[in-house]
Design a protein around this motif. Structure first.
Motif, PDB file in Angstrom:
ATOM      1  N   HIS A 168     -55.236 -10.817   6.284  1.00 14.92           N
ATOM      2  CA  HIS A 168     -55.593 -11.761   5.238  1.00 14.92           C
ATOM      3  C   HIS A 168     -54.940 -11.382   3.915  1.00 14.92           C
ATOM      4  O   HIS A 168     -54.462 -12.253   3.168  1.00 14.92           O
ATOM      5  CB  HIS A 168     -57.123 -11.807   5.069  1.00 14.92           C
ATOM      6  CG  HIS A 168     -57.843 -12.299   6.279  1.00 14.92           C
ATOM      7  ND1 HIS A 168     -58.795 -11.570   6.935  1.00 14.92           N
ATOM      8  CD2 HIS A 168     -57.724 -13.469   6.969  1.00 14.92           C
ATOM      9  CE1 HIS A 168     -59.257 -12.250   7.968  1.00 14.92           C
ATOM     10  NE2 HIS A 168     -58.620 -13.400   8.016  1.00 14.92           N
ATOM     11  N   GLU A 169     -54.914 -10.103   3.624  1.00 17.90           N
ATOM     12  CA  GLU A 169     -54.305  -9.635   2.370  1.00 17.90           C
ATOM     13  C   GLU A 169     -52.808  -9.918   2.352  1.00 17.90           C
ATOM     14  O   GLU A 169     -52.249 -10.318   1.320  1.00 17.90           O
ATOM     15  CB  GLU A 169     -54.554  -8.134   2.186  1.00 17.90           C
ATOM     16  CG  GLU A 169     -55.995  -7.749   1.892  1.00 17.90           C
ATOM     17  CD  GLU A 169     -56.887  -7.808   3.123  1.00 17.90           C
ATOM     18  OE1 GLU A 169     -56.351  -7.880   4.265  1.00 17.90           O
ATOM     19  OE2 GLU A 169     -58.123  -7.789   2.959  1.00 17.90           O
ATOM     20  N   GLU A 170     -52.143  -9.720   3.495  1.00 18.28           N
ATOM     21  CA  GLU A 170     -50.702  -9.966   3.571  1.00 18.28           C
ATOM     22  C   GLU A 170     -50.399 -11.457   3.486  1.00 18.28           C
ATOM     23  O   GLU A 170     -49.419 -11.866   2.847  1.00 18.28           O
ATOM     24  CB  GLU A 170     -50.139  -9.365   4.855  1.00 18.28           C
ATOM     25  CG  GLU A 170     -50.131  -7.833   4.851  1.00 18.28           C
ATOM     26  CD  GLU A 170     -49.911  -7.235   6.223  1.00 18.28           C
ATOM     27  OE1 GLU A 170     -49.671  -6.016   6.291  1.00 18.28           O
ATOM     28  OE2 GLU A 170     -49.995  -7.970   7.238  1.00 18.28           O
ATOM     29  N   LEU A 171     -51.224 -12.283   4.119  1.00 17.54           N
ATOM     30  CA  LEU A 171     -51.050 -13.729   4.015  1.00 17.54           C
ATOM     31  C   LEU A 171     -51.191 -14.174   2.565  1.00 17.54           C
ATOM     32  O   LEU A 171     -50.415 -14.984   2.054  1.00 17.54           O
ATOM     33  CB  LEU A 171     -52.090 -14.449   4.877  1.00 17.54           C
ATOM     34  CG  LEU A 171     -51.760 -14.695   6.352  1.00 17.54           C
ATOM     35  CD1 LEU A 171     -52.965 -15.294   7.054  1.00 17.54           C
ATOM     36  CD2 LEU A 171     -50.554 -15.621   6.493  1.00 17.54           C
ATOM     37  N   CYS A 172     -52.194 -13.633   1.897  1.00 11.25           N
ATOM     38  CA  CYS A 172     -52.441 -13.955   0.501  1.00 11.25           C
ATOM     39  C   CYS A 172     -51.241 -13.561  -0.355  1.00 11.25           C
ATOM     40  O   CYS A 172     -50.784 -14.329  -1.205  1.00 11.25           O
ATOM     41  CB  CYS A 172     -53.707 -13.240   0.027  1.00 11.25           C
ATOM     42  SG  CYS A 172     -54.066 -13.450  -1.721  1.00 11.25           S
ATOM     43  N   ALA A 173     -50.725 -12.359  -0.122  1.00  9.61           N
ATOM     44  CA  ALA A 173     -49.587 -11.867  -0.905  1.00  9.61           C
ATOM     45  C   ALA A 173     -48.342 -12.717  -0.662  1.00  9.61           C
ATOM     46  O   ALA A 173     -47.611 -13.061  -1.603  1.00  9.61           O
ATOM     47  CB  ALA A 173     -49.305 -10.412  -0.555  1.00  9.61           C
ATOM     48  N   ALA A 174     -48.083 -13.068   0.601  1.00 11.41           N
ATOM     49  CA  ALA A 174     -46.913 -13.885   0.922  1.00 11.41           C
ATOM     50  C   ALA A 174     -47.036 -15.269   0.298  1.00 11.41           C
ATOM     51  O   ALA A 174     -46.067 -15.808  -0.254  1.00 11.41           O
ATOM     52  CB  ALA A 174     -46.752 -13.998   2.435  1.00 11.41           C
ATOM     53  N   ALA A 175     -48.232 -15.858   0.383  1.00  9.44           N
ATOM     54  CA  ALA A 175     -48.448 -17.176  -0.213  1.00  9.44           C
ATOM     55  C   ALA A 175     -48.259 -17.111  -1.727  1.00  9.44           C
ATOM     56  O   ALA A 175     -47.646 -17.999  -2.332  1.00  9.44           O
ATOM     57  CB  ALA A 175     -49.843 -17.693   0.129  1.00  9.44           C
ATOM     58  N   ALA A 176     -48.784 -16.053  -2.348  1.00  7.91           N
ATOM     59  CA  ALA A 176     -48.642 -15.890  -3.799  1.00  7.91           C
ATOM     60  C   ALA A 176     -47.174 -15.802  -4.190  1.00  7.91           C
ATOM     61  O   ALA A 176     -46.743 -16.380  -5.195  1.00  7.91           O
ATOM     62  CB  ALA A 176     -49.396 -14.647  -4.270  1.00  7.91           C
ATOM     63  N   ASP A 177     -46.394 -15.067  -3.394  1.00  9.48           N
ATOM     64  CA  ASP A 177     -44.958 -14.953  -3.673  1.00  9.48           C
ATOM     65  C   ASP A 177     -44.279 -16.321  -3.588  1.00  9.48           C
ATOM     66  O   ASP A 177     -43.409 -16.640  -4.405  1.00  9.48           O
ATOM     67  CB  ASP A 177     -44.302 -13.996  -2.669  1.00  9.48           C
ATOM     68  CG  ASP A 177     -44.563 -12.536  -3.005  1.00  9.48           C
ATOM     69  OD1 ASP A 177     -45.108 -12.280  -4.093  1.00  9.48           O
ATOM     70  OD2 ASP A 177     -44.222 -11.671  -2.186  1.00  9.48           O
ATOM     71  N   LEU A 178     -44.669 -17.110  -2.602  1.00 15.32           N
ATOM     72  CA  LEU A 178     -44.054 -18.431  -2.432  1.00 15.32           C
ATOM     73  C   LEU A 178     -44.411 -19.362  -3.585  1.00 15.32           C
ATOM     74  O   LEU A 178     -43.555 -20.065  -4.114  1.00 15.32           O
ATOM     75  CB  LEU A 178     -44.494 -19.033  -1.097  1.00 15.32           C
ATOM     76  CG  LEU A 178     -43.891 -18.378   0.147  1.00 15.32           C
ATOM     77  CD1 LEU A 178     -44.641 -18.811   1.409  1.00 15.32           C
ATOM     78  CD2 LEU A 178     -42.400 -18.729   0.274  1.00 15.32           C
ATOM     79  N   TYR A 179     -45.669 -19.368  -3.986  1.00 12.98           N
ATOM     80  CA  TYR A 179     -46.070 -20.202  -5.116  1.00 12.98           C
ATOM     81  C   TYR A 179     -45.374 -19.736  -6.392  1.00 12.98           C
ATOM     82  O   TYR A 179     -44.896 -20.543  -7.188  1.00 12.98           O
ATOM     83  CB  TYR A 179     -47.585 -20.161  -5.304  1.00 12.98           C
ATOM     84  CG  TYR A 179     -48.340 -21.085  -4.383  1.00 12.98           C
ATOM     85  CD1 TYR A 179     -48.475 -22.442  -4.677  1.00 12.98           C
ATOM     86  CD2 TYR A 179     -48.927 -20.604  -3.218  1.00 12.98           C
ATOM     87  CE1 TYR A 179     -49.167 -23.298  -3.830  1.00 12.98           C
ATOM     88  CE2 TYR A 179     -49.624 -21.449  -2.366  1.00 12.98           C
ATOM     89  CZ  TYR A 179     -49.746 -22.793  -2.679  1.00 12.98           C
ATOM     90  OH  TYR A 179     -50.432 -23.634  -1.836  1.00 12.98           O
TER      91      TYR A 179
END
Length: 245
Positions: A179-190
């Motif tokens: 979940h933390e990695e998904l959050c980080a990847a999504a944050a990078d994309l946004y």
């Protein structure tokens, strides 16, 4: 306009007075770094040059976590700089209160604080050099590698017009990343201006159970991505509404 790699003097044309005041003090902090070029400073801090440039001109105001990480990193490479975080934070809050709301990609920078804390913790670099690598960097690199690879793969697939590829990559990532990695990847994309890919990544696991959905939403909220958390929760609702028959 400043030459590439050099430091410009202009501020963003839409800066409010409060934001101008904050940006001026932020510039004082960054200017205390021993490096002369903005790109070298950004490299030491572990953030993109464009991100630092946006902070510099006042177009973006970092989160409290990012500002704190930048402040600590500057003081590590320039020990003579006095502690001014409390004053900067007051100015930062005032600047944000007096500025129209910014889109998610401009406020989703929680990952930047982690990156700064990791990459700038090494001994102060000599002029023109970046932070040295060490055990802490090695431990962090595997997680960063998975996140970076996911982000790069999604952007590459989108650039190639491969919609099926985007869906497949996002689906695989939803299974492989925490979940933390998904959050980080999504944050990078946004943060990098790819909100559609960030949404695709977060919504790729629509079949995830209630517990997983709640955990992901909580992780997003803790990272300051409240709009994205709401998106995930809404997607998990039964089609046709949230009321049960």
């Amino acid at each position: 306009m400043a030459a590439r790699g050099q430091v410009g003097s202009a501020y963003w044309s839409e800066c409010s007075p409060a934001r101008l005041k904050y940006a001026a003090r932020f510039r004082d902090l960054i200017s205390a770094m021993p490096m002369e070029k903005q790109g070298t400073r950004a490299h030491y801090l572990g953030i993109a040059s464009s991100t630092l440039s946006n902070y510099w001109i006042g177009r973006r105001v970092p989160s409290a976590a990012v500002l704190g990480a930048i402040h600590d990193a500057v003081r590590r490479c320039a020990p003579a700089v006095p502690d001014q975080l409390e004053h900067l934070e007051r100015l930062r809050k005032h600047a944000r209160r007096n500025t129209p709301a910014v889109p998610p990609q401009e406020r989703s920078d929680i990952r930047a604080a982690e990156q700064i804390a990791t990459t700038s913790s090494a001994p102060s670099p000599q002029s023109g050099t970046g932070p040295a690598e060490g055990p802490a960097h090695d431990r962090h690199s595997s997680d960063e590698g998975k996140i970076g690879e996911t982000v790069r793969s999604l952007i590459t697939a989108q650039s190639a017009g491969d919609r099926r590829g985007v869906i497949d990559i996002a689906w695989s990532a939803s299974k492989a990343l925490t979940h933390e990695e998904l959050c980080a990847a999504a944050a990078d994309l946004y943060a990098s201006g790819h909100p559609g890919l960030g949404e695709a990544l977060l919504l790729s696991g629509r079949e995830r159970g209630h517990e997983d959905t709640m955990r992901l939403a909580i992780t997003l909220i803790c990272a300051g991505l409240t709009d994205q958390a709401e998106l995930v929760l809404r997607a998990a609702l039964p089609r046709g509404g949230s009321r049960r028959p």
